[in-house]
Design a protein around this motif. Structure first.
Motif, PDB file in Angstrom:
ATOM      1  N   PHE A 251       0.857  -1.181   0.000  1.00 18.14           N
ATOM      2  CA  PHE A 251       0.000   0.000   0.000  1.00 18.14           C
ATOM      3  C   PHE A 251       0.896   1.234   0.000  1.00 18.14           C
ATOM      4  N   GLU A 252       0.840   2.009  -1.072  1.00 21.78           N
ATOM      5  CA  GLU A 252       1.493   3.314  -1.017  1.00 21.78           C
ATOM      6  C   GLU A 252       0.723   4.217  -0.056  1.00 21.78           C
ATOM      7  N   ARG A 253       1.404   5.236   0.433  1.00 21.37           N
ATOM      8  CA  ARG A 253       0.778   6.083   1.456  1.00 21.37           C
ATOM      9  C   ARG A 253      -0.506   6.729   0.945  1.00 21.37           C
ATOM     10  N   ASP A 254      -0.523   7.152  -0.308  1.00 23.72           N
ATOM     11  CA  ASP A 254      -1.717   7.788  -0.865  1.00 23.72           C
ATOM     12  C   ASP A 254      -2.780   6.779  -1.273  1.00 23.72           C
ATOM     13  N   ASP A 255      -2.393   5.482  -1.388  1.00 23.70           N
ATOM     14  CA  ASP A 255      -3.358   4.469  -1.813  1.00 23.70           C
ATOM     15  C   ASP A 255      -4.264   4.022  -0.684  1.00 23.70           C
ATOM     16  N   VAL A 256      -3.840   4.198   0.555  1.00 29.79           N
ATOM     17  CA  VAL A 256      -4.644   3.748   1.692  1.00 29.79           C
ATOM     18  C   VAL A 256      -5.838   4.683   1.853  1.00 29.79           C
ATOM     19  N   ASP A 257      -7.046   4.104   1.777  1.00 30.77           N
ATOM     20  CA  ASP A 257      -8.268   4.910   1.919  1.00 30.77           C
ATOM     21  C   ASP A 257      -8.775   4.943   3.354  1.00 30.77           C
ATOM     22  N   ASP A 258      -8.672   3.845   4.059  1.00 33.07           N
ATOM     23  CA  ASP A 258      -9.073   3.867   5.462  1.00 33.07           C
ATOM     24  C   ASP A 258      -8.390   2.737   6.211  1.00 33.07           C
ATOM     25  N   ILE A 259      -8.110   2.998   7.493  1.00 35.45           N
ATOM     26  CA  ILE A 259      -7.569   2.020   8.429  1.00 35.45           C
ATOM     27  C   ILE A 259      -8.503   2.004   9.630  1.00 35.45           C
ATOM     28  N   LYS A 260      -9.054   0.836   9.923  1.00 31.40           N
ATOM     29  CA  LYS A 260      -9.972   0.694  11.052  1.00 31.40           C
ATOM     30  C   LYS A 260      -9.288  -0.105  12.151  1.00 31.40           C
ATOM     31  N   VAL A 261      -9.321   0.446  13.357  1.00 33.70           N
ATOM     32  CA  VAL A 261      -8.748  -0.219  14.520  1.00 33.70           C
ATOM     33  C   VAL A 261      -9.893  -0.890  15.276  1.00 33.70           C
ATOM     34  N   HIS A 262      -9.983  -2.222  15.171  1.00 37.03           N
ATOM     35  CA  HIS A 262     -11.066  -2.968  15.808  1.00 37.03           C
ATOM     36  C   HIS A 262     -10.785  -3.170  17.292  1.00 37.03           C
ATOM     37  N   THR A 263      -9.565  -3.557  17.615  1.00 36.26           N
ATOM     38  CA  THR A 263      -9.101  -3.680  18.996  1.00 36.26           C
ATOM     39  C   THR A 263      -7.651  -3.198  19.010  1.00 36.26           C
ATOM     40  N   TYR A 265      -5.236  -4.859  19.182  1.00 35.25           N
ATOM     41  CA  TYR A 265      -4.407  -5.889  18.547  1.00 35.25           C
ATOM     42  C   TYR A 265      -4.872  -6.236  17.136  1.00 35.25           C
ATOM     43  N   GLU A 266      -5.905  -5.587  16.631  1.00 33.02           N
ATOM     44  CA  GLU A 266      -6.470  -5.962  15.337  1.00 33.02           C
ATOM     45  C   GLU A 266      -6.848  -4.718  14.535  1.00 33.02           C
ATOM     46  N   ILE A 267      -6.388  -4.675  13.275  1.00 31.42           N
ATOM     47  CA  ILE A 267      -6.715  -3.572  12.378  1.00 31.42           C
ATOM     48  C   ILE A 267      -7.108  -4.128  11.018  1.00 31.42           C
ATOM     49  N   SER A 268      -7.754  -3.296  10.216  1.00 34.09           N
ATOM     50  CA  SER A 268      -8.038  -3.624   8.825  1.00 34.09           C
ATOM     51  C   SER A 268      -7.638  -2.440   7.951  1.00 34.09           C
ATOM     52  N   ILE A 269      -7.047  -2.748   6.796  1.00 31.96           N
ATOM     53  CA  ILE A 269      -6.550  -1.733   5.862  1.00 31.96           C
ATOM     54  C   ILE A 269      -7.268  -1.937   4.535  1.00 31.96           C
ATOM     55  N   ARG A 270      -7.744  -0.846   3.913  1.00 34.45           N
ATOM     56  CA  ARG A 270      -8.511  -0.974   2.675  1.00 34.45           C
ATOM     57  C   ARG A 270      -8.100   0.086   1.663  1.00 34.45           C
ATOM     58  N   GLN A 271      -8.081  -0.346   0.410  1.00 36.14           N
ATOM     59  CA  GLN A 271      -7.879   0.545  -0.731  1.00 36.14           C
ATOM     60  C   GLN A 271      -9.073   0.393  -1.659  1.00 36.14           C
ATOM     61  N   ARG A 272      -9.793   1.478  -1.906  1.00 36.41           N
ATOM     62  CA  ARG A 272     -11.022   1.426  -2.699  1.00 36.41           C
ATOM     63  C   ARG A 272     -10.729   1.567  -4.184  1.00 36.41           C
ATOM     64  N   PHE A 273     -11.589   0.949  -4.986  1.00 38.72           N
ATOM     65  CA  PHE A 273     -11.517   1.049  -6.440  1.00 38.72           C
ATOM     66  C   PHE A 273     -12.925   1.255  -6.989  1.00 38.72           C
ATOM     67  N   ILE A 274     -12.980   1.831  -8.184  1.00 35.24           N
ATOM     68  CA  ILE A 274     -14.253   2.011  -8.887  1.00 35.24           C
ATOM     69  C   ILE A 274     -14.328   0.986 -10.008  1.00 35.24           C
ATOM     70  N   GLY A 275     -15.360   0.168  -9.974  1.00 39.90           N
ATOM     71  CA  GLY A 275     -15.554  -0.817 -11.026  1.00 39.90           C
ATOM     72  C   GLY A 275     -14.890  -2.149 -10.766  1.00 39.90           C
ATOM     73  N   LYS A 276     -14.189  -2.294  -9.638  1.00 37.85           N
ATOM     74  CA  LYS A 276     -13.593  -3.581  -9.295  1.00 37.85           C
ATOM     75  C   LYS A 276     -13.517  -3.686  -7.773  1.00 37.85           C
ATOM     76  N   GLU A 304      -9.482   5.139  11.871  1.00 37.16           N
ATOM     77  CA  GLU A 304     -10.750   5.232  12.599  1.00 37.16           C
ATOM     78  C   GLU A 304     -10.741   4.216  13.727  1.00 37.16           C
ATOM     79  N   MET A 305     -11.063   4.686  14.935  1.00 33.94           N
ATOM     80  CA  MET A 305     -11.188   3.806  16.088  1.00 33.94           C
ATOM     81  C   MET A 305     -12.641   3.353  16.196  1.00 33.94           C
TER      82      MET A 305
END
Length: 420
Positions: A251-263, A265-276, A304-305
């Motif tokens: 993930f390039e720094r500008d490619d990361v759209d959101d990081i969610k901190v669930h706990t 000890y647990e996170i999720s990282i997402r990069q959004r696309f249009i059409g895929k 986001e926490m």
């Protein structure tokens, strides 16, 4: 037990050896222990620390049901079956936290029982952690300064190109019969930006450093399909590798759209696309509390926490921060009185007396170590302040350069339209 925060829970069944039957319930993993609670009565049947585990295996009960067996130091064997979402997922996460605990704290249980942690060691550990956080922030700030310098060099090159364009436009605007319509030599001002441009192009701007690297359990689509791997946090992005050190995704720094901190000890990282489909990864790591503060610096607007993380943050990290601030104040007082030999003031009344009576005073060696860390923190803070001031001046210069470049480009556009 402030560190003993619940990491994950799974529905499963536990085998009661005495009654020869399976009991449905939930298996809860914390950062330091495992606990099984029954669904029917809420009774805790199993509760033991991770440090007491000798072996974790995948086995089959009665050659049919897939299970996880855990063997303790006193040779008590626990059977867990009907694990959801899958046996492999539960096994990978428990094994990860067990191994990380053994690697990070060898003999932790024995050490805690035999040698109590003194207040000086606790303060030193706390301040060393603060120093590491400030050093990580300084690395990010340094890289940001390099990016600003690169932008300034690009603007200098743009101004140089616009000077060349101005000279060419002047030659085109001059009549063909005018003998002095072109410049036969280049001024030093035209040569200097070219030299700067060559220097900028020869510098490897893509080279970067690693901020932190931790082992993690990775899942991409289904929660049941997990695999061990590694999360690498770089100055300009994130990299996820598998257990064989093969790159799964960057993930390039500008490619990361959101990081969610669930706990914690647990996170999720997402990069959004249009059409895929989006690219998303979910990571669980025992070292994630060390990664999240750096993510907050790099991706402050994208992180986001979630509710569980916010609740844990309010009960865990914030209380830790409050504890840290009170410990910091206690540290300065203890250091002063240990070096000067004066008795402490009675502003804390019975608490100070209880602290001095129950815990050994801070030693001279620990006080010297604390003073060294404080000097390092002060030096880092002053360097960060100087760098911020330099970057503010550079940003002001970039703003002025952009304004000048915009005006020059508009003038050149008008001149080219007149020529056509």
């Amino acid at each position: 037990m402030s560190r003993d925060i619940c990491v994950h829970t799974w529905p499963c069944s536990y085998y009661l050896e005495l009654e020869k039957r399976w009991v449905p319930g939930k298996l809860a993993l914390t950062s330091l222990s495992l606990k099984f609670t029954t669904d029917k009565t809420g009774e805790i049947l199993v509760d033991f620390p991770l440090a007491s585990i000798i072996e974790i295996k995948k086995e089959a009960s009665h050659f049919i049901f897939s299970s996880i067996t855990i063997l303790e130091k006193d040779h008590i064997k626990h059977w867990f079956s009907a694990l959801q979402p899958s046996r492999n997922a539960v096994f990978s996460i428990i094994e990860h936290f067990w191994r990380e605990l053994l690697l990070s704290q060898p003999g932790a249980a024995a050490g805690l029982a035999s040698s109590p942690v003194t207040k000086g060691k606790e303060l030193t550990s706390l301040m060393a952690c603060s120093q590491k956080r400030l050093e990580d922030a300084a690395k990010v700030l340094h890289h940001q300064g390099e990016q600003i310098d690169s932008i300034a060099r690009g603007l200098d090159q743009m101004e140089s190109d616009l000077d060349v364009a101005d000279r060419l436009l002047t030659e085109l605007e001059s009549p063909s019969w005018w003998p002095f319509g072109s410049k036969l030599w280049k001024t030093p001002s035209e040569m200097r930006p070219r030299k700067d441009a060559s220097t900028a192009s020869s510098k490897p701007l893509g080279k970067e450093g690693i901020l932190i690297q931790v082992a993690a359990v990775i899942s991409q689509k289904a929660e049941s399909q997990v695999k061990p791997g590694r999360l690498t946090l770089l100055v300009s992005g994130l990299e996820i590798h598998d257990s064989n050190a093969l790159l799964m995704h960057r993930f390039e720094r500008d490619d990361v759209d959101d990081i969610k901190v669930h706990t914690p000890y647990e996170i999720s990282i997402r990069q959004r696309f249009i059409g895929k489909p989006d690219i998303a990864y979910r990571l669980i790591s025992a070292k994630m509390p060390e990664v999240i503060p750096i993510l907050e610096v790099q991706f402050s607007r994208k992180i986001e926490m979630l509710d569980d993380a916010s609740m844990l943050q309010s009960t865990g990290p914030s209380s830790t921060a409050e504890k840290g601030s009170s410990v910091w104040r206690a540290a300065s007082e203890l250091m002063y009185h240990s070096l000067s030999g004066e008795p402490s003031s009675g502003n804390q009344e019975g608490k100070s007396l209880q602290l001095q009576a129950s815990e050994p005073p801070i030693s001279e060696g620990e006080a010297q170590e604390l003073k060294q860390i404080l000097r390092k923190l002060k030096s880092l803070a002053l360097d960060a302040e100087t760098e911020l001031e330099r970057q503010e001046e550079a940003l002001d210069g970039i703003t002025s350069a952009v304004d000048r470049t915009t005006v020059t480009i508009n003038k050149h556009n008008c001149r080219m339209k007149r020529l056509t």
